[in-house]
Design a protein around this motif. Structure first.
Motif, mmCIF file in Angstrom:
data_model
loop_
_atom_site.group_PDB
_atom_site.id
_atom_site.type_symbol
_atom_site.label_atom_id
_atom_site.label_comp_id
_atom_site.label_asym_id
_atom_site.label_seq_id
_atom_site.Cartn_x
_atom_site.Cartn_y
_atom_site.Cartn_z
ATOM 1 N N GLY A 10 -3.365 3.597 -2.671
ATOM 2 C CA GLY A 10 -3.864 2.315 -3.125
ATOM 3 C C GLY A 10 -2.791 1.248 -3.200
ATOM 4 O O GLY A 10 -1.610 1.482 -2.927
ATOM 5 N N ASP A 11 -3.231 0.061 -3.584
ATOM 6 C CA ASP A 11 -2.343 -1.094 -3.707
ATOM 7 C C ASP A 11 -1.540 -0.977 -5.000
ATOM 8 O O ASP A 11 -2.089 -0.664 -6.059
ATOM 9 C CB ASP A 11 -3.190 -2.372 -3.728
ATOM 10 N N ILE A 12 -0.224 -1.210 -4.902
ATOM 11 C CA ILE A 12 0.630 -1.130 -6.084
ATOM 12 C C ILE A 12 1.438 -2.421 -6.222
ATOM 13 O O ILE A 12 1.652 -3.145 -5.253
ATOM 14 C CB ILE A 12 1.592 0.080 -6.028
ATOM 15 N N LEU B 297 0.861 -1.184 0.000
ATOM 16 C CA LEU B 297 0.000 0.000 0.000
ATOM 17 C C LEU B 297 0.899 1.236 0.000
ATOM 18 O O LEU B 297 1.847 1.323 0.777
ATOM 19 C CB LEU B 297 -0.891 0.001 1.239
ATOM 20 N N ASN C 143 -3.203 9.380 -5.194
ATOM 21 C CA ASN C 143 -4.058 8.247 -4.845
ATOM 22 C C ASN C 143 -3.377 7.417 -3.769
ATOM 23 O O ASN C 143 -2.148 7.340 -3.710
ATOM 24 C CB ASN C 143 -4.315 7.368 -6.078
ATOM 25 N N ASP D 52 -3.370 -0.558 -10.681
ATOM 26 C CA ASP D 52 -4.449 0.427 -10.703
ATOM 27 C C ASP D 52 -4.168 1.602 -9.777
ATOM 28 O O ASP D 52 -4.582 2.731 -10.048
ATOM 29 C CB ASP D 52 -5.768 -0.234 -10.286
ATOM 30 N N GLY D 53 -3.479 1.351 -8.662
ATOM 31 C CA GLY D 53 -3.162 2.437 -7.743
ATOM 32 C C GLY D 53 -2.323 3.511 -8.402
ATOM 33 O O GLY D 53 -2.498 4.709 -8.142
ATOM 34 N N SER E 284 -9.993 7.994 -0.825
ATOM 35 C CA SER E 284 -9.121 7.288 0.122
ATOM 36 C C SER E 284 -8.066 8.227 0.695
ATOM 37 O O SER E 284 -7.711 8.138 1.875
ATOM 38 C CB SER E 284 -8.447 6.086 -0.552
#
Length: 344
Positions: free
Chosen positions: A106-108, A10, A104, A118-119, A140
């Motif tokens: 997010g998960d990378i 994350l 953003n 997508d992150g 987020s």
């Protein structure tokens, strides 16, 4: 049978890109490259380093940066935008360099020193949604930073983003350097100007019969009207603050959505011929109560009681609000002085 395991983590991702890069290069290729290099060396890279940002990749006109902390990501983006605006302010508008930024959380996917997924893609798409000189963030990011930084945000609603399956909720950071023709906030919140800002939320009717909603609404509306007469601070319009009527309120999130630092909330409770009104002034950045009071009155003339309570609350809240801002300014000044002394 063996399979390669994908490494993920994350992270907060900042995508930043120059506005009108091709136009600048066509007009003055050498000068554009020189100014861009100066921006990197003197402004952008030092700020990213200070906030522990890792530059993952560069393009001719942009950067992709990874952060462990989403607060660091947003704070660095804000500082970069303000620094660039200041550096370019002396130039004619058509020659000024501006950048868009998107963040953003997010998960990378990790591949050596590179990152994918997508992150990362969403951060790049958000950058394209930002105004020149502006910063767009996902929900987020907003949920993690609201109340932690002295910033206001505009809720831009859900947006369809290319190659992202679901609509994305987007917020824009409100900066004083934004251009005059930027899109207005959907809630019509006034632009930040250094003045303290407050929203009066609908007062709750807590009477057993729940039959004094009109009185609770009247109190809140009158307080908004009277506070608005004081030009020392901004007061959010009734149409905006009353959208929270009947809803559970998260102080920091609500203040961020309304673009204010302070919230005034209260309740009304009737028992027999007596009525009790409570009110609390809250600093959303800390969730601390700046002031709170309870008023007990005989309900002989409802309008007289409403006028009296409104006058009492406004008469206390206005100086309390200004006093809280003065204390906050003193704390900031002391902290700044301490930093300068420690760095000396």
């Amino acid at each position: 049978m063996t399979t390669d395991r994908v490494t993920r983590r994350l992270a907060a991702i900042l995508a930043i890109d120059m506005v009108g890069y091709s136009r600048h290069m066509e007009a003055d290729e050498t000068g554009t490259i020189s100014r861009q290099r100066t921006h990197r060396q003197e402004l952008i890279d030092p700020i990213l380093h200070e906030h522990h940002g890792r530059i993952v990749k560069t393009t001719g006109d942009g950067l992709l940066v990874e952060f462990v902390s989403v607060v660091d990501a947003l704070e660095s983006a804000v500082r970069i935008q303000r620094a660039i605006a200041k550096a370019e302010a002396s130039l004619p508008k058509e020659r000024r360099m501006q950048y868009r930024a998107g963040i953003n959380l997010g998960d990378i996917v990790i591949d050596g020193d590179d990152i994918f997924g997508d992150g990362v893609n969403l951060a790049a798409r958000l950058e394209g949604l930002a105004d020149p000189g502006g910063i767009s963030i996902t929900a987020s990011v907003f949920e993690q930073v609201v109340g932690k930084l002295d910033l206001a945000f505009d809720d831009m609603g859900e947006r369809e983003v290319k190659n992202i399956r679901k609509p994305v909720r987007v917020y824009q950071v409100r900066l004083e350097i934004m251009p005059e023709n930027r899109s207005a906030s959907p809630r019509g919140v006034p632009e930040a100007s250094g003045k303290p800002s407050i929203a009066v939320l609908p007062f709750q009717d807590m009477s057993p019969e729940m039959d004094h909603e009109y009185f609770a609404d009247g109190i809140a509306e009158d307080i908004i009207t009277e506070l608005s007469r004081n030009h020392a601070f901004f007061v959010t319009a009734r149409n905006s603050s009353f959208t929270y009527k009947g809803k559970a309120v998260d102080v920091k999130k609500t203040a961020g959505e309304l673009g204010v630092r302070y919230l005034l909330e209260g309740s009304v409770r009737k028992g027999g011929k007596r009525i009790r009104i409570t009110a609390q002034l809250i600093d959303a950045a800390t969730s601390n109560h700046v002031w709170a009071e309870r008023y007990d009155r005989e309900l002989n003339d409802i309008f007289a009681v409403q006028d009296e309570i409104t006058a009492s609350i406004v008469g206390v809240v206005a100086p309390e609000l200004i006093g809280a801002e003065m204390q906050r300014a003193r704390r900031a000044l002391c902290a700044s002085s301490e930093i300068r002394r420690s760095g000396a």
